[in-house]
Design a protein around this motif. Structure first.
Motif, PDB file in Angstrom:
ATOM      1  N   SER A 113       0.826  -1.205   0.000  1.00 22.43           N
ATOM      2  CA  SER A 113       0.000   0.000   0.000  1.00 22.43           C
ATOM      3  C   SER A 113       0.864   1.260   0.000  1.00 22.43           C
ATOM      4  CB  SER A 113      -0.921   0.009   1.226  1.00 22.43           C
ATOM      5  OG  SER A 113      -1.578   1.248   1.355  1.00 22.43           O
ATOM      6  N   SER A 114       0.427   2.259  -0.749  1.00 21.78           N
ATOM      7  CA  SER A 114       1.101   3.556  -0.747  1.00 21.78           C
ATOM      8  C   SER A 114       0.380   4.561   0.150  1.00 21.78           C
ATOM      9  CB  SER A 114       1.161   4.112  -2.180  1.00 21.78           C
ATOM     10  OG  SER A 114      -0.152   4.300  -2.694  1.00 21.78           O
ATOM     11  N   THR A 115      -0.717   4.127   0.777  1.00 19.53           N
ATOM     12  CA  THR A 115      -1.523   5.043   1.590  1.00 19.53           C
ATOM     13  C   THR A 115      -1.539   4.675   3.066  1.00 19.53           C
ATOM     14  OG1 THR A 115      -3.477   3.735   0.967  1.00 19.53           O
ATOM     15  CG2 THR A 115      -3.030   5.724  -0.311  1.00 19.53           C
ATOM     16  N   TYR A 116      -0.745   3.667   3.447  1.00 22.36           N
ATOM     17  CA  TYR A 116      -0.720   3.239   4.858  1.00 22.36           C
ATOM     18  C   TYR A 116       0.036   4.238   5.719  1.00 22.36           C
ATOM     19  CZ  TYR A 116       0.838   0.745   9.020  1.00 22.36           C
ATOM     20  OH  TYR A 116       1.126   0.389  10.319  1.00 22.36           O
ATOM     21  N   SER A 117      -0.517   4.522   6.904  1.00 26.66           N
ATOM     22  CA  SER A 117       0.169   5.338   7.913  1.00 26.66           C
ATOM     23  C   SER A 117       0.183   4.582   9.230  1.00 26.66           C
ATOM     24  CB  SER A 117      -0.548   6.680   8.110  1.00 26.66           C
ATOM     25  OG  SER A 117      -0.516   7.452   6.930  1.00 26.66           O
ATOM     26  N   LYS A 118       1.355   4.542   9.851  1.00 27.45           N
ATOM     27  CA  LYS A 118       1.501   3.799  11.099  1.00 27.45           C
ATOM     28  C   LYS A 118       1.101   4.653  12.290  1.00 27.45           C
ATOM     29  CE  LYS A 118       4.926   1.211  13.807  1.00 27.45           C
ATOM     30  NZ  LYS A 118       6.352   0.762  13.867  1.00 27.45           N
ATOM     31  N   ASN A 119       0.419   4.022  13.250  1.00 24.74           N
ATOM     32  CA  ASN A 119       0.172   4.638  14.546  1.00 24.74           C
ATOM     33  C   ASN A 119       1.028   3.960  15.608  1.00 24.74           C
ATOM     34  OD1 ASN A 119      -1.422   4.333  17.288  1.00 24.74           O
ATOM     35  ND2 ASN A 119      -2.088   6.302  16.409  1.00 24.74           N
ATOM     36  N   GLY A 120       1.028   2.618  15.606  1.00 27.25           N
ATOM     37  CA  GLY A 120       1.902   1.863  16.488  1.00 27.25           C
ATOM     38  C   GLY A 120       1.289   1.427  17.795  1.00 27.25           C
ATOM     39  N   SER A 121       0.119   1.965  18.154  1.00 25.67           N
ATOM     40  CA  SER A 121      -0.545   1.534  19.389  1.00 25.67           C
ATOM     41  C   SER A 121      -0.940   0.069  19.267  1.00 25.67           C
ATOM     42  CB  SER A 121      -1.787   2.380  19.651  1.00 25.67           C
ATOM     43  OG  SER A 121      -1.452   3.746  19.791  1.00 25.67           O
TER      44      SER A 121
END
Length: 452
Positions: A113-121
């Protein structure tokens, strides 16, 4: 001339009265016709709009073994199958982050994916069938023409949900009415701007269901012909349930009827395969019904299940609460554990009551879950804006038939639900059953009551 010659001497007031009377008869006839048949679908070949609303997206829900209904959605450009679950509020996806997972269908892969953003929780979600550990992120999500950018979701990293190892779905798509507990990210319904949607499952074994993203019928028809139930929960589609019985309660029979007195809380849950209820209530019901023959030979002799939802009477025929076991009966021990009526010997093609056990006490009384069997008989509309649910009788192809005719329940349509070749139990593969997706997703108030 507007009237025959014989009426020419009629006074003007009398003529007006007759004209008014004939107009009222015509209106009454059209309302009766709408009440005893069904709502008309939009007519695209003419200017007649019909009673159903045009322009909304009607999504097909594929049926697996009559216990899993799943639909397609796109996340990060990847097609994923998911259960659209009114009993939960978050989007959980089986992911390539789960090294030890069995992947019977393709999992979500953030690297594609080119639209994934990590939060990490990282969080632990505990469902009726087991826990899972998930990591939060943000991704573009779409269902048909509906889209949401930067939608919060959870990637499953590890789980002990047995159904996921063989399921036809890789995601649980929560479509509850509000935020999850302790979370202020928008739900998918909020992101899509959906204030109202409907779910219905076709009755015949193996048939699909439908999820309609938007209004199904025009408001005036919903007000006239649907049964309405107020949503009394803050986080779930929950309403009041009373008088659950295999016989219409009267006189001395009342003391043995579940949900009398203070009543119960009913969650209308599209993600649960069966009906779930407190063990004590199911024990009460078991005293009202004769034993179900293993070969289902006495299905036609079994009584109708009666219950009341927020002042509206409902019924379910025997084929709604009796299932015939298929598949590997010696497996799925965790599923057998939550079935209330446990046979001494497990056999294929054995018929038994289709009830799960759930023992939870809420501020509104003992908790029941009306799962997939309910949606086969009642077309259910969920209204976030009005904080209400509306019920119609499920007709062919899941189009709604009026619940109410001339102000009273549509007995004719309800009796028709159990007619014809549907006098068969629902075939169910036990290992594929989906238990309630509630458990530790809900808060506990003072006094140890579940906060719905």
């Amino acid at each position: 001339k507007p009237f025959p010659v014989a009426n020419e001497a009629m006074s003007a007031p009398r003529a007006m009265l007759l004209l008014l009377a004939s107009t009222l008869v015509a209106i009454g006839s059209s309302l009766k016709h709408a009440g005893t048949l069904s709502f008309r679908a939009p007519n695209t070949s003419s200017n007649e709009a019909g009673d159903l609303v045009e322009g909304v997206y009607r999504q097909r829900l594929r049926n697996f073994q009559n216990v899993q209904y799943y639909g397609q959605f796109v996340i990060g450009g990847q097609n994923i199958s998911g259960i659209f679950d009114t009993g939960s509020f978050e989007l959980l996806v089986r992911s390539t982050r789960c090294d030890h997972c069995v992947h019977p269908t393709a999992p979500y892969d953030r690297s594609l994916s080119s639209t994934y953003s990590k939060n990490g929780s990282v969080a632990k979600h505990v469902f009726g069938s087991g826990p899972c550990i998930s990591m939060k992120g943000y991704e573009d999500v779409s269902v048909g023409p509906l889209t949401s950018g930067k939608q919060s979701f959870w990637e499953i990293m590890n789980h002990r949900i047995q159904a996921l190892d063989t399921a036809k779905f890789a995601a649980i798509v929560g479509i509850g009415p509000n935020f999850a507990y302790g979370n202020k990210d928008k739900t998918l319904l909020m992101s899509f701007g959906i204030k109202e949607f409907s779910i219905c499952l076709q009755k015949s074994s193996g048939s699909d269901g439908f999820l309609t993203w938007g209004p199904t019928v025009k408001p005036q028809y919903k007000d006239w012909y649907y049964a309405k139930a107020r949503v009394i929960g803050k986080h779930h589609w929950v309403t009041r349930l009373s008088n659950v019985s295999f016989a219409k309660p009267s006189g001395g029979h009342l003391e043995n009827v579940p949900c009398m007195g203070m009543g119960c809380a009913a969650i209308i849950d599209s993600g649960t395969s069966l009906i779930a209820a407190p063990a004590a209530a199911l024990m009460q019901l078991s005293t009202q019904i004769q034993p179900i023959m293993e070969d289902c030979s006495n299905l036609h002799e079994l009584p109708t299940l009666h219950f009341n939802i927020d002042g509206n009477d409902f019924t379910l025929p025997p084929q709604a609460y009796v299932m015939r076991i298929t598949g590997a009966v010696m497996e799925a021990d965790s599923i057998w554990d939550i079935l209330f009526f446990k046979p001494k010997i497990r056999r294929v093609n054995m018929c038994m009551p289709a009830f799960m056990t759930i023992d939870m006490m809420s501020q509104h009384g003992p908790v029941w879950i009306l799962g997939m069997p309910f949606f086969r008989y009642y077309h259910t509309t969920f209204d976030r804006e009005q904080e209400a649910m509306h019920f119609a009788v499920a007709g062919p192809d899941c189009f709604p038939h009026p619940y109410r005719v001339n102000g009273t329940a549509n007995k004719e349509a309800m009796l028709a639900m159990s007619a014809g070749d549907l006098k068969q139990p629902m075939d169910v593969e036990v290992s594929a059953l989906v238990p309630p997706t509630l458990s530790e997703q809900i808060d506990v108030t003072e006094g140890n009551l579940i906060d719905l």
